[in-house]
Design a protein around this motif. Structure first.
Motif, PDB file in Angstrom:
ATOM      1  N   GLU A 603       0.842  -1.192   0.000  1.00  0.00           N
ATOM      2  CA  GLU A 603       0.000   0.000   0.000  1.00  0.00           C
ATOM      3  C   GLU A 603       0.876   1.241   0.000  1.00  0.00           C
ATOM      4  O   GLU A 603       1.971   1.255   0.572  1.00  0.00           O
ATOM      5  N   ARG A 605       1.530   5.022  -2.616  1.00  0.00           N
ATOM      6  CA  ARG A 605       1.169   5.754  -3.835  1.00  0.00           C
ATOM      7  C   ARG A 605       2.224   5.403  -4.883  1.00  0.00           C
ATOM      8  O   ARG A 605       3.381   5.816  -4.773  1.00  0.00           O
ATOM      9  N   ALA A 607       3.309   5.345  -8.847  1.00  0.00           N
ATOM     10  CA  ALA A 607       3.061   5.973 -10.153  1.00  0.00           C
ATOM     11  C   ALA A 607       3.202   4.943 -11.266  1.00  0.00           C
ATOM     12  O   ALA A 607       4.120   4.114 -11.267  1.00  0.00           O
ATOM     13  N   ARG A 629      -1.503   7.392 -10.042  1.00  0.00           N
ATOM     14  CA  ARG A 629      -0.894   6.561  -9.008  1.00  0.00           C
ATOM     15  C   ARG A 629      -1.914   5.559  -8.468  1.00  0.00           C
ATOM     16  O   ARG A 629      -3.070   5.895  -8.241  1.00  0.00           O
ATOM     17  N   LEU A 631      -3.015   2.967  -5.357  1.00  0.00           N
ATOM     18  CA  LEU A 631      -2.884   2.948  -3.901  1.00  0.00           C
ATOM     19  C   LEU A 631      -2.527   1.561  -3.380  1.00  0.00           C
ATOM     20  O   LEU A 631      -2.053   1.436  -2.248  1.00  0.00           O
ATOM     21  N   ARG A 632      -2.730   0.536  -4.195  1.00  0.00           N
ATOM     22  CA  ARG A 632      -2.513  -0.830  -3.697  1.00  0.00           C
ATOM     23  C   ARG A 632      -2.252  -1.749  -4.887  1.00  0.00           C
ATOM     24  O   ARG A 632      -2.893  -1.620  -5.929  1.00  0.00           O
ATOM     25  N   GLY A 684      -6.983   4.414  -6.840  1.00  0.00           N
ATOM     26  CA  GLY A 684      -6.493   5.745  -6.491  1.00  0.00           C
ATOM     27  C   GLY A 684      -6.750   6.737  -7.607  1.00  0.00           C
ATOM     28  O   GLY A 684      -7.880   6.890  -8.095  1.00  0.00           O
ATOM     29  N   ASP A 685      -5.661   7.435  -8.052  1.00  0.00           N
ATOM     30  CA  ASP A 685      -5.801   8.429  -9.123  1.00  0.00           C
ATOM     31  C   ASP A 685      -6.292   7.808 -10.423  1.00  0.00           C
ATOM     32  O   ASP A 685      -6.908   8.486 -11.250  1.00  0.00           O
TER      33      ASP A 685
END
Length: 842
Positions: A603, A605, A607, A629, A631-632, A684-685
């Motif tokens: 876990e 961030r 990219a 990015r 997250l996991r 995430g992103d």
């Protein structure tokens, strides 16, 4: 000889130039010390001497010019060669009237210059001359069609010609096609789709008329264009049949309702269904093209289901595995066959001390078929010996192979090796489709017996069985059986030694392969040495005593198909026994919870990074800045045969780049692994990235099976008959229309009606071989044009696409810069006398 641009001039030997300048400087310095000459003389003669030496150095330095040159390939326009008969020009076409050989030379020169035609049409009233001229052009690799031109044409006539349109479309793709209108008058055209009028248009001939663009739903569609006369009657009707493929079918395996809804947004062009892992069957897999599943669902798959999934991929399916649920997944509970399918090796949670142990994956070939059966059949000349009345040994052997192939399940594999002193696979091991059985049987029946002898023998049984075992060892199947049929003894070794066929049986048993041996014919009757040797070959080859069979009379020889079928049934019984054995071994293993059972999920961030493979696969040049990015993600290691499409930026030195998206091939299919989940808490992103849905859809489309080419190509199709290329001898053909099916017969390469003519309109061509039937393709039957009609007909179609422009090839050509050298030498020759004259006059 032009003066080159100074920016393009370089020197091959720049050292000479520097040497000339140094020599000139020394000469100038030496001249300055000489006080005998007046100052004015030294001021003029010294620089002139230095300039002359510099010019000599310039010439010795060999100035060269680097000239970039572009080689372009820009096909443009359609060229028409008119051999005989009238022809009305069409805009955008260039026409010629010359000998075919001269025209072919013109096309060859245009190819050399990079400006060939996109395609060529040959117009003639004689079919043979049109075909011959077309062959000359096609030999230059230029698409060409031969068209029979009308023999009599009035100036006011107009007629519809050939279509330029696709025969199939992808789901959602709009139809984009056109047809030629020749002549000189203005006419009315009526366009219809499936009998429904879509547009009426006034068109001035000649013209390439675009059919109205239409988005067609999946299925078969009939497009017609009618030439309407002044009184409203239909003068001419032409048609085209196009099929729109159904959306690919996607199976979501092991997703809950929320995840399935999320997946639907990423695969809008797929027909989707949701299945629980425990209910998965091979029949369900045959009803889809792509399977998407979380890695956690692999725990619920049994060994049998994992094998079914592997066979599904090996036969052209696609598998997309996500990292959903990886944090709670125990790698030890994932079946070995499922793990070997993935393009990555999954890693368990890290331990503080000691560091990560080396990966301990079970190394083995994943099974893509339950059974592989290889038939090794003797094709010596003696196999043509009659048995009883109305049959031969070879015909009995072919019938035995045919009946055995009919017993194979879908996705299982078979091959046939015919042998004499040489060997030939007909075919090599592959998945046998229903229509293949009759084709293989017909191919074997057409095989002529070999009567070449070597030292009194013309069969190499040992070499044939040895080759079959080599191939069987490479087969990825749970059960492998080799069935051997011969009618005599084997040849000896080149050194004269008798071969030990028992070695082959021992080798087969050590690899888990069974050999069934069958001797057929009267070559096994009696006690002669060669007869005893023949029986010994059969007995030694069989891996079990009951697998050695002798059929030495007509009645027992006719039971050969039963022996072959029994071999197939034994293979499936052996497969069932093998699966039960594996299940018992699995149940005997102690069930222990590992100390660190879960897959390693990191876990933070992370990219994304784009690799060259990902750029090509996903159709993008670079990722946006700042990069999206995750997250996991589940930590894994890329396998050697896999490719990395998307990676993750890593700050740890010495470690391979972390995997985000990996792809690999497996048999005829493809597998992809997305190390993160599909939920926003993992993405995430990426979840809010505008390109994410498109990239996910593109990855799923990459996994869909590749389309097979059309099995047959059709030529001219009229009510008088249909030209078919490469027909199967002995096959039965029919024409299916809305009114029923009409039997056809093959005459001179054309399918014609047995009585009368065929009906105008759209139809399907049916091919039948034995008990199997299939649709070859769609045709539109136009009315047979009389000899003096204004209607043109295409007699030599070309399935290749028109030539397309290519990016220019830029090459750099280096040439001697002669102009600077000649001018330098000329100036030097002029300066030297002047310098000497100045000194002498002083």
């Amino acid at each position: 000889m032009d003066w080159p641009r100074l920016s393009s001039v370089t020197f091959e030997h720049p050292a000479w130039l520097a040497l000339a300048f140094v020599t000139g400087a020394l000469a100038l310095g030496a001249g300055a010390l000489v006080r005998r000459q007046p100052g004015a003389v030294r001021a003029f003669a010294g620089p002139m001497r230095v300039a002359a030496l510099a010019l000599v150095g310039l010439a010795l330095a060999s100035p060269v010019v680097d000239e970039p040159r572009e080689e372009r390939f820009d096909p443009a326009g359609v060229w028409v060669l008119r051999l005989a008969g009238p022809w009305q020009p069409v805009r955008g076409q260039s026409w010629f009237s010359e000998e075919p050989q001269v025209f072919a030379a013109r096309v060859r020169n245009a190819l050399a210059l990079g400006h060939p035609p996109t395609m060529v049409e040959i117009h003639s009233t004689e079919e043979i001359s049109a075909r011959d001229a077309c062959a000359l052009v096609r030999a230059l690799n230029v698409p060409c069609v031969a068209v029979l031109a009308p023999r009599a044409l009035e100036a006011r006539d107009a007629w519809l010609g050939q279509w330029l349109a696709p025969a199939s479309l992808a789901p959602g793709e709009a139809f984009d096609g056109s047809l030629s209108l020749a002549g000189t008058s203005q006419v009315r055209l009526r366009f219809a789709v499936n009998g429904q009028e879509v547009e009426v248009r006034e068109v001035q001939a000649p013209e390439q008329v675009a059919f109205p663009r239409a988005e067609l739903p999946p299925g078969r569609h009939i497009l017609t264009s009618e030439l309407v006369g002044r009184d409203g009657t239909v003068v001419q009707r032409v048609g085209h049949v196009v099929r729109v493929g159904a959306p690919p079918r996607l199976m979501a395996l092991g997703f809950d309702e929320v995840a399935f809804t999320r997946l639907a947004r990423l695969a809008p062009s797929f027909t989707r269904s949701r299945v629980e892992p425990r209910t998965l069957t091979s029949a369900m897999l045959r009803e889809c093209e792509v399977v998407v599943m979380p890695v956690s669902a692999g725990v619920s798959l049994t060994s049998s289901q994992s094998r079914d999934l592997a066979r599904f991929v090996a036969n052209g399916g696609g598998l997309f595995v996500t990292g959903d649920g990886a944090a709670g997944t125990n790698r030890a509970y994932l079946d070995t066959g499922f793990r070997e399918l993935l393009p990555v090796r999954l890693l368990e949670q890290r331990q503080e001390k000691p560091p990560d142990p080396p990966i301990e994956e079970e190394i083995g070939k994943a099974e893509v078929a339950a059974v592989s059966i290889l038939f090794v059949i003797d094709r010596s000349g003696s196999m043509d010996t009659a048995i009883g009345t109305g049959s031969t040994r070879w015909r009995i052997a072919v019938e035995a192979v045919k009946q055995a192939l009919a017993k194979l399940d879908p996705w299982d594999r078979a091959g046939v090796l015919s042998f004499t002193l040489s060997r030939e696979w007909r075919p090599a091991p592959k998945v046998i489709a229903p229509f293949d059985r009759e084709l293989i049987a017909r191919d074997l029946l057409s095989l002529k017996g070999d009567r070449n002898f070597e030292a009194g023998f013309n069969t190499d049984i040992y070499g044939a069985v040895s080759e079959a075992l080599d191939v069987a060892e490479k087969e990825k199947s749970a059960v492998k059986v080799v069935v051997v049929l011969t009618d005599g003894a084997d040849k000896d070794d080149p050194g004269g030694k008798v071969r030990n066929h028992r070695e082959l049986a021992i080798r087969a048993m050590s690899k888990g392969i069974n050999i069934v041996a069958l001797g057929i014919g009267d070559g096994f009757i009696g006690e002669a040495p060669d007869v005893r040797a023949a029986r010994r070959v059969i007995q030694n080859l069989a891996t079990k005593p009951e697998f050695a069979k002798i059929a030495n009379d007509a009645e027992s020889a006719r039971s050969a198909p039963v022996i072959f079928v029994n071999a197939v049934e034994f293979a499936y019984k052996a497969y069932d026994d093998e699966m039960q054995r594996r299940e018992r071994e699995r149940q005997k293993r102690p069930v222990e919870t590992p100390k660190d059972p879960r897959l390693d999920v990191l876990e933070g961030r992370f990219a994304l990074t784009l690799t060259p493979v990902g750029s090509q696969l996903l159709g993008m040049r670079d990722l946006p800045e700042p990069r999206p990015r995750l997250l996991r993600y589940a930590r894994c290691q890329l396998r050697q045969e896999a490719a990395l499409a998307l990676g993750l930026a890593s700050d740890e030195r010495g470690e391979a780049q972390p995997v985000a998206l990996a792809v690999s091939s497996f048999g005829l299919g493809r597998v992809a692994f997305w190390s993160s989940g599909l939920d926003p808490s993992s993405l995430g992103d990426v979840a809010s990235w505008a390109e994410w849905p498109r990239l996910a859809a593109q990855a799923l489309r990459y996994l869909t099976p590749r389309e097979d080419p059309q099995p047959r190509l059709f030529g001219r199709a009229t009510t008088g008959g249909i030209g078919v290329l490469d027909p199967i001898e002995g096959a039965r053909y029919g024409l299916r229309t809305e009114r029923g099916e009409t039997p056809l017969e093959l005459k001179d390469g054309r399918l014609v009606a047995r009585e009368g003519t065929l009906e105008e309109g759209a139809a399907e061509v049916i091919e039948a071989l034995g008990s199997e039937r299939r649709v070859l393709g769609d045709v539109w039957l136009t009315l047979e044009a009389p000899p003096d009609s204004a209607q043109r007909v295409q007699v030599e179609p070309d399935g290749r696409s028109p030539l397309q422009p290519r990016s220019p090839d830029v090459t750099v050509r280096r040439e001697k810069a002669l102009a600077p050298v000649i001018w330098a030498l000329a100036l030097m020759l002029a300066l030297m006398p002047l310098e000497r004259l100045i000194r002498r006059r002083s």
